[in-house]
Design a protein around this motif. Structure first.
Motif, PDB file in Angstrom:
ATOM      1  N   ARG A  74     -18.530 -14.083 -46.170  1.00 18.44           N
ATOM      2  CA  ARG A  74     -19.302 -14.198 -47.412  1.00 18.44           C
ATOM      3  C   ARG A  74     -20.319 -15.331 -47.334  1.00 18.44           C
ATOM      4  NH1 ARG A  74     -19.290 -10.433 -51.363  1.00 18.44           N
ATOM      5  NH2 ARG A  74     -19.319 -12.043 -52.995  1.00 18.44           N
ATOM      6  N   PHE A  75     -19.897 -16.470 -46.794  1.00 13.26           N
ATOM      7  CA  PHE A  75     -20.822 -17.601 -46.660  1.00 13.26           C
ATOM      8  C   PHE A  75     -21.946 -17.271 -45.679  1.00 13.26           C
ATOM      9  CE2 PHE A  75     -17.184 -20.440 -48.089  1.00 13.26           C
ATOM     10  CZ  PHE A  75     -17.776 -20.747 -49.305  1.00 13.26           C
ATOM     11  N   GLN A  76     -21.609 -16.586 -44.591  1.00 13.69           N
ATOM     12  CA  GLN A  76     -22.639 -16.188 -43.636  1.00 13.69           C
ATOM     13  C   GLN A  76     -23.663 -15.266 -44.290  1.00 13.69           C
ATOM     14  OE1 GLN A  76     -19.816 -15.043 -40.322  1.00 13.69           O
ATOM     15  NE2 GLN A  76     -21.554 -15.722 -39.098  1.00 13.69           N
ATOM     16  N   ALA A  77     -23.171 -14.279 -45.041  1.00 16.03           N
ATOM     17  CA  ALA A  77     -24.081 -13.346 -45.709  1.00 16.03           C
ATOM     18  C   ALA A  77     -24.971 -14.066 -46.714  1.00 16.03           C
ATOM     19  CB  ALA A  77     -23.282 -12.240 -46.398  1.00 16.03           C
ATOM     20  N   ALA A  78     -24.394 -15.028 -47.449  1.00 10.23           N
ATOM     21  CA  ALA A  78     -25.188 -15.773 -48.429  1.00 10.23           C
ATOM     22  C   ALA A  78     -26.249 -16.626 -47.740  1.00 10.23           C
ATOM     23  CB  ALA A  78     -24.272 -16.649 -49.280  1.00 10.23           C
ATOM     24  N   GLY A  79     -25.866 -17.290 -46.654  1.00  9.28           N
ATOM     25  CA  GLY A  79     -26.835 -18.099 -45.922  1.00  9.28           C
ATOM     26  C   GLY A  79     -27.944 -17.263 -45.320  1.00  9.28           C
TER      27      GLY A  79
END
Length: 568
Positions: A86-91
């Motif tokens: 999720r953090f990767q997708a947001a970044g």
């Protein structure tokens, strides 16, 4: 230090690529933390499995301790894996969004751009190249941050269980940097070629759509179809070559990983059988041996991800020059003392000995053109088709730069080179986008108030048309502006230009394809809307030529003032 075709060094491209991650850095750093935690929880999960396996093989029932560690570690590892994704997708989303915003700001005429960008290159950069850079950072930055922590955790745990197994992992690690370098070289070799093939395909497709009527009329559709298929085949071949190189570098790493796992399995097996005994090593037990074998493959997982990131990095580096060229123009294209004319400032246009020759032509399209368009006057340039009228307008508007001579805008604040988008342009066709009439007029100034739009409507002579529509300014227009006549659509273009409050209006056949009555009405609307403005018009129309304050003829690329040259 290598330099690409755009003049960007590898070091400069790398530095620019690093700064592009700033908008998503916080999110990707959080993803790295989750990946490191996922490694720790997975180790705990394998510790629980090794405990259960040891109990079962000794004939005992699994203890609650082993089951708790196994399932607790597994649940926590799954949670951190989900969080990292999720953090990767947001970044990634934030990096791509920030880059597209900068691209749009740089591509639109309102920017400091002096020339019109290549449409194919702009489309490729906005649609694909930004994703290449965002994908690279989303994968590489978390891995680069978490990989040392994860590998250290695995190595320490292996050393506690059986330090000879940790030594085997360290020896295998010495071969990994060479493999990563090999992956990078393979990726770079194919990235530039694939980039060139993608750009070429985009240009062919765009040219085909633009020239479809011409291609159909001259019977060249079959030839263009063949060219399009050949260009697509070239791109497919380049893509397959890149995939093949990635598979080869991955195979080399698989050999290293397989050898390390096999060496550890052999050591553990022989130690359990009593054939191998290292005095300083702790005694081999089923729990220790099984734990070392379970976490051994985990040691190489971050490095496999880093190898994949190397391929993405070369693609991202290949994309940097194209994006930078669209974001910021080269310094050589900016004239010393360049200023942006303030909104509504009077503009005098001065062309001094201007010549323009296109690369594919032997003779110049324009030669030694001298012209002065004064504030508040209508300068009309007449001439036969192909004489260079539209080319002359593009120089005045800043869409092109001359091969020789100078084009200047003189304002109360000083002289400046033409700035793309700094004037109002009305062409032969009016592009109307899906939306309301008000939305289409606000293209000239998106933040305009309703009162400003209404004043623009009055100036364009569109008030009666809007008044009889059921929803007035909010009346929706279909795709292509269905529901309005050609003359009414042309009035919307005039309202847009009026709303932009530009001091210079450049009109390219503004009354083309109109009947005599509508043409007369459009001329009146233009005259009303351009009071106090500088207007330069290219036309075939006799009626429009008669409305000129200064009438010039353009033949064979040369401006003439004699009556014979000005006949239309």
């Amino acid at each position: 230090m290598t330099t690409d075709r755009a003049g960007t060094s590898t070091v400069e491209a790398g530095e620019w690529l690093a700064t592009a991650a700033s908008s998503g850095y916080r999110w990707l750093l959080s993803a790295a933390g989750c990946q490191a935690l996922e490694t720790a929880f997975t180790i705990a999960q394998w510790v629980g499995l090794a405990l259960i396996a040891g109990d079962v093989l000794h004939g005992d029932r699994p203890t609650w301790r082993g089951l708790g560690v196994l399932f607790g570690g597994g649940l926590l590892a799954a949670g951190t894996t989900w969080s990292a994704a999720r953090f990767q997708a947001a970044g990634r989303l934030r990096i791509a969004y920030a880059m597209r915003r900068r691209l749009v700001a740089g591509l639109l005429p309102a920017s400091r751009r002096h020339t019109e960008p290549d449409p194919a290159a702009a489309a490729l950069a906005a649609v694909e190249l930004t994703d290449d850079i965002a994908d690279f950072h989303a994968q590489a930055l978390p891995q680069r941050t978490s990989a040392p922590v994860s590998m250290a955790l695995i190595l320490v745990t292996t050393a506690v269980a059986q330090w000879p197994a940790a030594v085997i992992l360290l020896l295998a690690s010495l071969l990994l940097p060479l493999n990563l370098r090999l992956a990078g070289l393979f990726a770079k070799e194919g990235a530039d070629a694939r980039m060139a093939a993608t750009t070429r395909l985009g240009a062919v497709v765009l040219d085909s759509f633009r020239g479809m009527p011409t291609l159909r009329n001259v019977g060249a559709l079959a030839r263009r179809r063949t060219e399009l298929a050949r260009t697509a085949d070239d791109l497919n071949a380049m893509t397959i070559a890149v995939v093949r190189r990635a598979a080869l570098s991955g195979a080399v790493m698989d050999v290293v990983i397989t050898f390390s796992i096999a060496a550890n399995a052999t050591y553990v097996g022989l130690s359990l059988l009593g054939y191998v005994r290292i005095g300083a090593a702790p005694s081999m037990t089923l729990f220790r041996g099984l734990l070392a074998l379970l976490i051994c493959p985990m040691y190489f997982r971050p490095m496999r991800a880093m190898a994949a990131a190397y391929h993405r990095k070369e693609r991202a580096l290949a994309a940097v020059p194209a994006i930078r060229g669209l974001l910021v123009e080269p310094e050589s294209s900016v004239v010393a003392g360049d200023r942006v004319p303030p909104s509504g400032a009077p503009v005098t246009v001065v062309l001094g000995n201007v010549s323009l020759r296109f690369p594919a032509t032997e003779e110049p399209t324009l030669r030694d053109v001298n012209l002065t368009a004064h504030v508040g006057g209508w300068t009309v340039v007449a001439g036969p088709s192909g004489a260079g009228k539209t080319t002359l307008l593009s120089l005045i508007a800043g869409v092109r730069t001359p091969s020789h001579g100078s084009v200047q805008w003189l304002t109360p604040s000083g002289a400046s080179a033409p700035r793309f988008g700094g004037c109002a342009w009305i062409g032969q066709q009016t592009v109307l986008l899906p939306g309301s009439i008000g939305d289409n007029i606000r293209i000239g100034r998106p933040n305009a108030s309703r009162a400003d739009v209404e004043r623009a409507i009055v100036a364009a002579g569109l008030a009666e048309v809007v008044a009889r529509l059921p929803q007035g300014l909010d009346t929706p227009l279909g795709e292509g502006g269905s529901g309005l006549s050609t003359g009414e659509a042309r009035r919307i273009a005039i309202a847009r230009a009026f709303l932009s409050d530009a001091g210079l209006w450049v009109l390219d056949e503004p009354t083309a394809h109109l009947d005599a009555d509508t043409e007369a009405q459009i001329i009146v609307a233009l005259r009303n809307a351009t009071r106090g403005r500088t207007v330069v018009v290219a036309t075939h129309s006799t009626a429009l030529a008669r409305s000129a304050d200064l009438l010039l003829g353009l033949t064979d690329g040369t401006i003439r003032t004699d009556q014979e040259a000005m006949r239309v």
